[in-house]
Scaffold this active site. Structure first.
Site: not given
Lengths: 280, 133
Positions: A12, A59, A193, A240
Protein backbone atom coordinates in the site's frame (compact mmCIF):
# COMPACT_ATOMS: atom_id res chain seq x y z
CA UNK A 1 -25.88 -14.99 4.91
CA UNK A 2 -22.74 -13.04 4.07
CA UNK A 3 -19.90 -15.04 2.61
CA UNK A 4 -16.23 -14.49 1.85
CA UNK A 5 -15.39 -14.60 -1.86
CA UNK A 6 -11.66 -14.58 -1.16
CA UNK A 7 -8.68 -12.65 0.04
CA UNK A 8 -6.08 -10.45 -1.62
CA UNK A 9 -2.69 -9.25 -0.40
CA UNK A 10 -1.09 -6.07 -1.66
CA UNK A 11 1.45 -3.41 -0.83
CA UNK A 12 0.00 0.00 0.00
CA UNK A 13 3.01 2.31 -0.25
CA UNK A 14 2.53 5.97 -1.27
CA UNK A 15 4.88 5.65 -4.26
CA UNK A 16 2.27 3.36 -5.87
CA UNK A 17 -0.38 6.03 -5.27
CA UNK A 18 1.77 8.67 -6.94
CA UNK A 19 2.55 6.38 -9.88
CA UNK A 20 -1.17 5.80 -10.47
CA UNK A 21 -1.95 9.49 -10.17
CA UNK A 22 0.85 10.40 -12.59
CA UNK A 23 -0.26 7.59 -14.95
CA UNK A 24 3.17 5.94 -14.88
CA UNK A 25 1.80 2.38 -14.87
CA UNK A 26 3.26 1.53 -18.27
CA UNK A 27 6.68 3.11 -17.74
CA UNK A 28 9.57 0.63 -17.56
CA UNK A 29 10.02 0.96 -13.80
CA UNK A 30 6.38 0.25 -12.99
CA UNK A 31 5.02 -1.90 -15.85
CA UNK A 32 5.75 -5.35 -14.45
CA UNK A 33 4.43 -4.40 -11.01
CA UNK A 34 1.12 -3.01 -12.31
CA UNK A 35 0.59 -5.62 -15.03
CA UNK A 36 0.60 -8.22 -12.27
CA UNK A 37 -2.59 -6.66 -10.89
CA UNK A 38 -4.61 -7.24 -14.08
CA UNK A 39 -5.51 -10.83 -13.08
CA UNK A 40 -6.57 -9.52 -9.66
CA UNK A 41 -8.85 -6.95 -11.26
CA UNK A 42 -10.36 -9.60 -13.54
CA UNK A 43 -10.94 -11.91 -10.56
CA UNK A 44 -12.64 -9.08 -8.63
CA UNK A 45 -14.85 -8.27 -11.62
CA UNK A 46 -15.91 -11.92 -11.78
CA UNK A 47 -16.55 -12.26 -8.03
CA UNK A 48 -18.31 -8.89 -7.88
CA UNK A 49 -18.03 -8.36 -4.10
CA UNK A 50 -20.40 -6.00 -2.26
CA UNK A 51 -18.01 -5.21 0.57
CA UNK A 52 -14.23 -4.92 0.89
CA UNK A 53 -12.72 -5.18 4.37
CA UNK A 54 -9.34 -3.46 4.13
CA UNK A 55 -6.85 -4.47 6.82
CA UNK A 56 -4.25 -1.71 6.98
CA UNK A 57 -2.35 0.52 9.36
CA UNK A 58 -2.89 4.22 9.82
CA UNK A 59 0.37 6.17 9.42
CA UNK A 60 -0.62 9.24 11.40
CA UNK A 61 -3.67 10.64 9.63
CA UNK A 62 -6.62 9.45 11.70
CA UNK A 63 -4.72 8.40 14.80
CA UNK A 64 -2.04 10.44 16.53
CA UNK A 65 0.14 9.00 19.27
CA UNK A 66 -2.20 10.38 21.94
CA UNK A 67 -4.46 7.37 21.35
CA UNK A 68 -3.23 4.26 19.56
CA UNK A 69 -5.78 1.45 19.30
CA UNK A 70 -4.30 -1.99 18.67
CA UNK A 71 -7.26 -2.90 16.43
CA UNK A 72 -9.79 -0.30 15.22
CA UNK A 73 -12.85 -0.87 13.06
CA UNK A 74 -14.60 1.75 10.96
CA UNK A 75 -18.32 1.76 11.83
CA UNK A 76 -19.51 4.68 9.70
CA UNK A 77 -21.51 5.32 6.53
CA UNK A 78 -18.66 7.24 4.88
CA UNK A 79 -14.88 7.47 5.04
CA UNK A 80 -12.85 10.35 3.75
CA UNK A 81 -9.26 10.55 2.58
CA UNK A 82 -7.32 13.72 3.50
CA UNK A 83 -3.94 15.45 3.25
CA UNK A 84 -1.52 13.35 5.25
CA UNK A 85 1.46 15.59 4.60
CA UNK A 86 3.10 13.23 2.11
CA UNK A 87 2.18 15.14 -1.02
CA UNK A 88 -0.38 12.55 -2.13
CA UNK A 89 -3.51 13.61 -3.94
CA UNK A 90 -6.69 13.21 -1.94
CA UNK A 91 -8.93 10.53 -3.42
CA UNK A 92 -12.71 10.50 -3.61
CA UNK A 93 -14.55 9.33 -0.50
CA UNK A 94 -15.72 5.81 0.24
CA UNK A 95 -19.13 4.53 1.18
CA UNK A 96 -19.22 2.32 4.25
CA UNK A 97 -21.83 -0.07 5.62
CA UNK A 98 -22.48 0.89 9.22
CA UNK A 99 -24.88 -2.00 9.93
CA UNK A 100 -22.40 -4.54 8.69
CA UNK A 101 -19.56 -2.88 10.64
CA UNK A 102 -21.53 -2.84 13.87
CA UNK A 103 -22.39 -6.49 13.34
CA UNK A 104 -18.66 -7.21 12.99
CA UNK A 105 -17.98 -5.20 16.15
CA UNK A 106 -20.61 -7.11 18.12
CA UNK A 107 -19.41 -10.46 16.90
CA UNK A 108 -15.67 -9.73 17.32
CA UNK A 109 -16.05 -8.23 20.78
CA UNK A 110 -18.33 -11.17 21.61
CA UNK A 111 -15.40 -13.38 20.59
CA UNK A 112 -13.16 -11.37 22.95
CA UNK A 113 -11.42 -9.21 20.35
CA UNK A 114 -11.89 -5.94 22.18
CA UNK A 115 -11.37 -3.56 19.31
CA UNK A 116 -12.02 0.17 19.07
CA UNK A 117 -15.07 1.31 17.10
CA UNK A 118 -14.75 4.50 15.02
CA UNK A 119 -17.69 6.57 13.79
CA UNK A 120 -15.38 9.08 12.17
CA UNK A 121 -12.28 7.73 10.53
CA UNK A 122 -10.04 9.38 7.97
CA UNK A 123 -8.43 6.76 5.76
CA UNK A 124 -4.84 7.24 4.62
CA UNK A 125 -2.71 5.67 1.88
CA UNK A 126 -2.80 2.33 3.67
CA UNK A 127 -6.50 2.08 2.77
CA UNK A 128 -6.81 4.17 -0.39
CA UNK A 129 -3.84 2.83 -2.37
CA UNK A 130 -5.22 -0.75 -2.37
CA UNK A 131 -8.70 0.49 -3.34
CA UNK A 132 -7.22 2.52 -6.19
CA UNK A 133 -5.04 -0.41 -7.31
CA UNK A 134 -8.17 -2.55 -7.74
CA UNK A 135 -10.78 -0.10 -8.97
CA UNK A 136 -9.37 3.22 -10.19
CA UNK A 137 -10.58 2.37 -13.70
CA UNK A 138 -14.22 2.64 -12.56
CA UNK A 139 -16.09 5.94 -12.14
CA UNK A 140 -17.40 4.91 -8.68
CA UNK A 141 -16.01 2.56 -6.06
CA UNK A 142 -17.97 -0.64 -6.75
CA UNK A 143 -17.88 -1.85 -3.13
CA UNK A 144 -18.56 -0.54 0.30
CA UNK A 145 -15.30 -0.24 2.20
CA UNK A 146 -14.72 -1.28 5.80
CA UNK A 147 -11.47 -0.03 7.36
CA UNK A 148 -9.88 -2.41 9.87
CA UNK A 149 -6.78 -0.69 11.25
CA UNK A 150 -4.00 -2.61 12.98
CA UNK A 151 -1.34 -0.78 14.96
CA UNK A 152 2.00 -1.44 13.28
CA UNK A 153 3.40 2.02 14.13
CA UNK A 154 3.92 2.24 17.88
CA UNK A 155 5.22 -0.80 19.72
CA UNK A 156 4.07 -2.99 21.35
CA UNK A 157 2.24 -4.28 18.26
CA UNK A 158 -0.21 -7.16 18.26
CA UNK A 159 1.61 -10.42 17.59
CA UNK A 160 1.47 -12.17 14.24
CA UNK A 161 -0.39 -14.99 15.99
CA UNK A 162 -2.99 -12.57 17.32
CA UNK A 163 -3.54 -11.20 13.82
CA UNK A 164 -4.16 -14.71 12.50
CA UNK A 165 -6.61 -15.35 15.34
CA UNK A 166 -8.40 -12.08 14.54
CA UNK A 167 -8.86 -13.43 11.04
CA UNK A 168 -10.44 -16.63 12.40
CA UNK A 169 -12.87 -14.52 14.43
CA UNK A 170 -13.52 -12.24 11.47
CA UNK A 171 -14.69 -15.24 9.44
CA UNK A 172 -17.25 -16.15 12.09
CA UNK A 173 -18.35 -12.54 12.26
CA UNK A 174 -18.86 -12.26 8.50
CA UNK A 175 -20.63 -15.59 8.15
CA UNK A 176 -23.09 -14.75 10.92
CA UNK A 177 -24.36 -11.64 9.12
CA UNK A 178 -27.92 -12.41 8.04
CA UNK A 179 -27.98 -10.53 4.72
CA UNK A 180 -26.60 -12.01 1.52
CA UNK A 181 -23.39 -10.08 1.00
CA UNK A 182 -20.24 -11.03 -0.86
CA UNK A 183 -17.15 -9.95 1.05
CA UNK A 184 -13.54 -9.67 -0.07
CA UNK A 185 -10.73 -9.08 2.43
CA UNK A 186 -7.55 -7.16 1.60
CA UNK A 187 -4.49 -7.82 3.73
CA UNK A 188 -2.25 -4.87 2.96
CA UNK A 189 1.29 -3.67 3.66
CA UNK A 190 4.71 -5.24 3.51
CA UNK A 191 6.71 -6.87 2.20
CA UNK A 192 10.27 -6.42 3.44
CA UNK A 193 11.29 -2.79 3.80
CA UNK A 194 12.93 -0.49 6.27
CA UNK A 195 12.65 3.25 5.75
CA UNK A 196 14.63 4.34 8.78
CA UNK A 197 18.06 4.22 10.32
CA UNK A 198 21.41 3.12 8.95
CA UNK A 199 19.77 -0.18 7.97
CA UNK A 200 17.31 1.65 5.65
CA UNK A 201 16.88 0.00 2.28
CA UNK A 202 16.97 -3.64 3.32
CA UNK A 203 14.91 -5.98 1.16
CA UNK A 204 15.06 -9.73 1.81
CA UNK A 205 13.75 -11.58 -1.24
CA UNK A 206 14.25 -15.00 0.38
CA UNK A 207 12.23 -14.03 3.40
CA UNK A 208 9.51 -12.44 1.25
CA UNK A 209 9.14 -15.68 -0.72
CA UNK A 210 8.96 -17.76 2.42
CA UNK A 211 6.26 -15.40 3.69
CA UNK A 212 4.29 -15.77 0.45
CA UNK A 213 4.43 -19.57 0.68
CA UNK A 214 3.58 -19.45 4.36
CA UNK A 215 0.52 -17.29 3.83
CA UNK A 216 -0.70 -19.66 1.12
CA UNK A 217 0.06 -23.04 2.67
CA UNK A 218 1.20 -22.79 6.26
CA UNK A 219 0.27 -19.52 7.99
CA UNK A 220 1.54 -20.86 11.32
CA UNK A 221 5.14 -20.46 10.12
CA UNK A 222 4.74 -16.67 9.97
CA UNK A 223 2.27 -16.53 12.83
CA UNK A 224 4.73 -18.20 15.20
CA UNK A 225 7.38 -15.52 14.68
CA UNK A 226 7.85 -12.76 17.22
CA UNK A 227 7.71 -9.10 16.27
CA UNK A 228 11.49 -8.87 16.81
CA UNK A 229 12.13 -11.85 14.54
CA UNK A 230 9.99 -10.36 11.77
CA UNK A 231 11.69 -6.95 12.10
CA UNK A 232 15.11 -8.54 11.90
CA UNK A 233 14.27 -10.12 8.54
CA UNK A 234 11.66 -7.84 7.01
CA UNK A 235 12.59 -4.48 8.54
CA UNK A 236 10.78 -2.13 10.88
CA UNK A 237 8.16 -1.27 8.27
CA UNK A 238 8.11 -4.77 6.77
CA UNK A 239 6.45 -5.91 9.99
CA UNK A 240 3.23 -4.78 8.27
CA UNK A 241 3.15 -8.32 6.85
CA UNK A 242 1.32 -9.36 10.03
CA UNK A 243 -1.77 -7.77 8.50
CA UNK A 244 -1.77 -10.38 5.73
CA UNK A 245 -2.47 -12.91 8.47
CA UNK A 246 -5.76 -11.23 9.39
CA UNK A 247 -6.94 -11.86 5.83
CA UNK A 248 -5.48 -15.36 5.81
CA UNK A 249 -7.11 -16.28 9.11
CA UNK A 250 -10.52 -15.50 7.63
CA UNK A 251 -10.06 -18.19 4.97
CA UNK A 252 -10.14 -21.94 5.42
CA UNK A 253 -7.05 -23.93 6.44
CA UNK A 254 -6.51 -25.10 2.85
CA UNK A 255 -7.00 -22.52 0.14
CA UNK A 256 -6.88 -22.35 -3.63
CA UNK A 257 -4.19 -20.10 -5.04
CA UNK A 258 -5.67 -17.99 -7.84
CA UNK A 259 -2.77 -15.62 -8.43
CA UNK A 260 0.75 -15.06 -7.15
CA UNK A 261 2.86 -12.05 -8.14
CA UNK A 262 6.09 -10.65 -6.74
CA UNK A 263 8.14 -7.70 -7.81
CA UNK A 264 11.21 -6.00 -6.40
CA UNK A 265 12.05 -3.23 -5.85
CA UNK A 266 9.07 -0.91 -5.77
CA UNK A 267 10.42 2.22 -4.12
CA UNK A 268 12.07 0.71 -1.01
CA UNK A 269 10.03 -2.50 -0.84
CA UNK A 270 9.43 -5.99 -2.04
CA UNK A 271 5.85 -6.11 -3.37
CA UNK A 272 3.82 -9.32 -3.11
CA UNK A 273 0.34 -10.00 -4.44
CA UNK A 274 -1.78 -13.04 -3.66
CA UNK A 275 -5.36 -13.92 -4.55
CA UNK A 276 -6.67 -16.77 -2.42
CA UNK A 277 -10.05 -18.50 -2.35
CA UNK A 278 -11.67 -21.07 -0.13
CA UNK A 279 -11.95 -24.44 -1.90
CA UNK A 280 -15.28 -24.83 -3.70
CA UNK B 1 11.70 4.23 36.46
CA UNK B 2 12.62 1.17 34.43
CA UNK B 3 12.08 0.68 30.71
CA UNK B 4 11.64 -2.86 29.46
CA UNK B 5 14.40 -4.33 27.25
CA UNK B 6 13.53 -5.97 23.93
CA UNK B 7 15.06 -8.44 21.50
CA UNK B 8 14.85 -5.82 18.76
CA UNK B 9 17.21 -3.49 20.70
CA UNK B 10 20.16 -5.48 19.37
CA UNK B 11 19.28 -5.07 15.65
CA UNK B 12 21.88 -2.61 14.31
CA UNK B 13 20.94 0.63 12.53
CA UNK B 14 17.33 0.21 13.59
CA UNK B 15 15.21 2.48 15.78
CA UNK B 16 12.07 0.67 16.86
CA UNK B 17 9.40 3.16 17.83
CA UNK B 18 8.15 1.91 21.18
CA UNK B 19 6.71 3.37 24.34
CA UNK B 20 10.03 4.67 25.57
CA UNK B 21 10.59 6.68 22.39
CA UNK B 22 6.95 7.67 21.99
CA UNK B 23 6.99 9.00 25.54
CA UNK B 24 10.25 10.92 25.34
CA UNK B 25 9.58 12.44 21.90
CA UNK B 26 5.88 13.17 22.24
CA UNK B 27 6.24 16.90 21.56
CA UNK B 28 8.45 16.35 18.53
CA UNK B 29 6.02 13.90 16.97
CA UNK B 30 3.11 16.18 17.77
CA UNK B 31 4.90 18.92 15.84
CA UNK B 32 5.48 16.55 12.90
CA UNK B 33 1.85 15.38 13.04
CA UNK B 34 0.73 19.00 12.67
CA UNK B 35 2.17 18.89 9.13
CA UNK B 36 -0.97 17.08 7.96
CA UNK B 37 -2.19 20.65 7.44
CA UNK B 38 -0.62 22.76 4.70
CA UNK B 39 -1.01 25.93 6.79
CA UNK B 40 1.18 24.39 9.51
CA UNK B 41 3.81 23.33 7.00
CA UNK B 42 3.93 26.92 5.76
CA UNK B 43 4.13 28.35 9.28
CA UNK B 44 7.07 26.05 10.04
CA UNK B 45 8.88 27.19 6.92
CA UNK B 46 8.41 30.85 7.85
CA UNK B 47 9.99 30.54 11.30
CA UNK B 48 11.21 27.09 12.28
CA UNK B 49 12.58 28.11 15.67
CA UNK B 50 9.38 29.80 16.77
CA UNK B 51 7.32 26.86 15.50
CA UNK B 52 9.51 24.41 17.42
CA UNK B 53 9.14 26.43 20.62
CA UNK B 54 5.35 26.21 20.37
CA UNK B 55 5.56 22.42 20.71
CA UNK B 56 8.01 22.38 23.59
CA UNK B 57 10.63 20.25 21.86
CA UNK B 58 14.13 19.88 23.33
CA UNK B 59 16.99 22.10 22.21
CA UNK B 60 18.59 19.15 20.42
CA UNK B 61 15.34 18.37 18.58
CA UNK B 62 14.93 22.02 17.68
CA UNK B 63 18.45 22.19 16.23
CA UNK B 64 17.84 19.03 14.18
CA UNK B 65 14.51 20.39 12.91
CA UNK B 66 16.18 23.59 11.75
CA UNK B 67 19.06 21.70 10.10
CA UNK B 68 16.93 19.04 8.26
CA UNK B 69 18.98 16.46 10.19
CA UNK B 70 16.80 13.39 9.57
CA UNK B 71 19.04 10.83 11.21
CA UNK B 72 19.41 13.16 14.16
CA UNK B 73 15.64 13.53 14.41
CA UNK B 74 15.21 9.77 14.23
CA UNK B 75 17.73 9.27 17.02
CA UNK B 76 15.91 11.94 19.02
CA UNK B 77 12.67 10.01 18.74
CA UNK B 78 10.90 11.05 15.54
CA UNK B 79 8.63 8.35 14.17
CA UNK B 80 9.58 7.65 10.55
CA UNK B 81 6.01 8.08 9.26
CA UNK B 82 5.74 11.41 11.04
CA UNK B 83 9.19 12.45 9.87
CA UNK B 84 8.00 11.86 6.29
CA UNK B 85 5.39 14.59 6.79
CA UNK B 86 8.28 17.01 7.11
CA UNK B 87 10.55 15.51 4.48
CA UNK B 88 8.35 14.48 1.54
CA UNK B 89 6.45 17.75 0.86
CA UNK B 90 9.76 19.59 0.87
CA UNK B 91 11.15 17.42 -1.89
CA UNK B 92 12.99 14.76 0.14
CA UNK B 93 11.91 11.30 -0.94
CA UNK B 94 12.19 8.20 1.22
CA UNK B 95 15.23 7.35 -0.91
CA UNK B 96 16.83 10.72 -0.07
CA UNK B 97 16.17 10.02 3.59
CA UNK B 98 17.58 6.49 3.31
CA UNK B 99 20.68 7.85 1.62
CA UNK B 100 21.08 10.49 4.36
CA UNK B 101 20.82 7.76 7.01
CA UNK B 102 23.66 5.87 5.34
CA UNK B 103 25.65 8.93 4.35
CA UNK B 104 25.69 7.97 0.66
CA UNK B 105 24.21 9.69 -2.39
CA UNK B 106 20.60 9.09 -3.36
CA UNK B 107 21.78 7.58 -6.64
CA UNK B 108 23.94 5.09 -4.74
CA UNK B 109 21.03 4.26 -2.44
CA UNK B 110 18.67 3.72 -5.39
CA UNK B 111 21.26 1.55 -7.12
CA UNK B 112 21.46 -0.65 -4.03
CA UNK B 113 17.68 -1.05 -4.08
CA UNK B 114 17.72 -1.85 -7.78
CA UNK B 115 20.28 -4.60 -7.19
CA UNK B 116 17.71 -6.46 -5.11
CA UNK B 117 15.82 -7.15 -8.32
CA UNK B 118 18.81 -8.78 -10.05
CA UNK B 119 17.94 -12.25 -11.36
CA UNK B 120 14.36 -11.91 -10.17
CA UNK B 121 12.65 -13.56 -13.14
CA UNK B 122 14.94 -16.61 -13.01
CA UNK B 123 14.39 -16.81 -9.29
CA UNK B 124 10.59 -16.72 -9.66
CA UNK B 125 10.68 -19.35 -12.40
CA UNK B 126 12.72 -21.63 -10.17
CA UNK B 127 10.32 -21.07 -7.28
CA UNK B 128 7.34 -21.79 -9.52
CA UNK B 129 3.76 -20.60 -9.77
CA UNK B 130 4.49 -16.89 -10.10
CA UNK B 131 2.78 -14.68 -12.63
CA UNK B 132 5.10 -13.27 -15.22
CA UNK B 133 2.93 -11.63 -17.87
Amino acid sequence: MARIVGGVTTSHIPAIGNAMWDKKEQTPYWKRFFDGYEPVKAWLAEKDPDIAIVVYNDHGLNFFLDKVPTFALGCADHYHNADEGWGLNTLRSFEGDAEFSWHLAESLIGQEFDLTTCQEMLVDHGFVVPMALMWRHLPEWPVKGIPLAVNTVQHPLPSAKRCLALGHALRKAIESYPEDKKVVIFGTGGMSHQLQGERAGIIDVDYDMRCMESVIHRPDWLANQTTSEIIEKAGTEGVEIIMWLVMRGALQDKVNLVHKHYHVPISNTGAGVLVLEDPA
Amino acid sequence: MSWQKHDYDRIPGTYVFDGKTAHSAYGLNKLLFSFNHASNREAFEKDRAAYADKYGVTQAQKAALIADDFLGLLRLGANIYYLAKMAVPRGFSVQDAGAAFQDISTEEFKAKLQEKGAGLIERLEKEGGYWNG
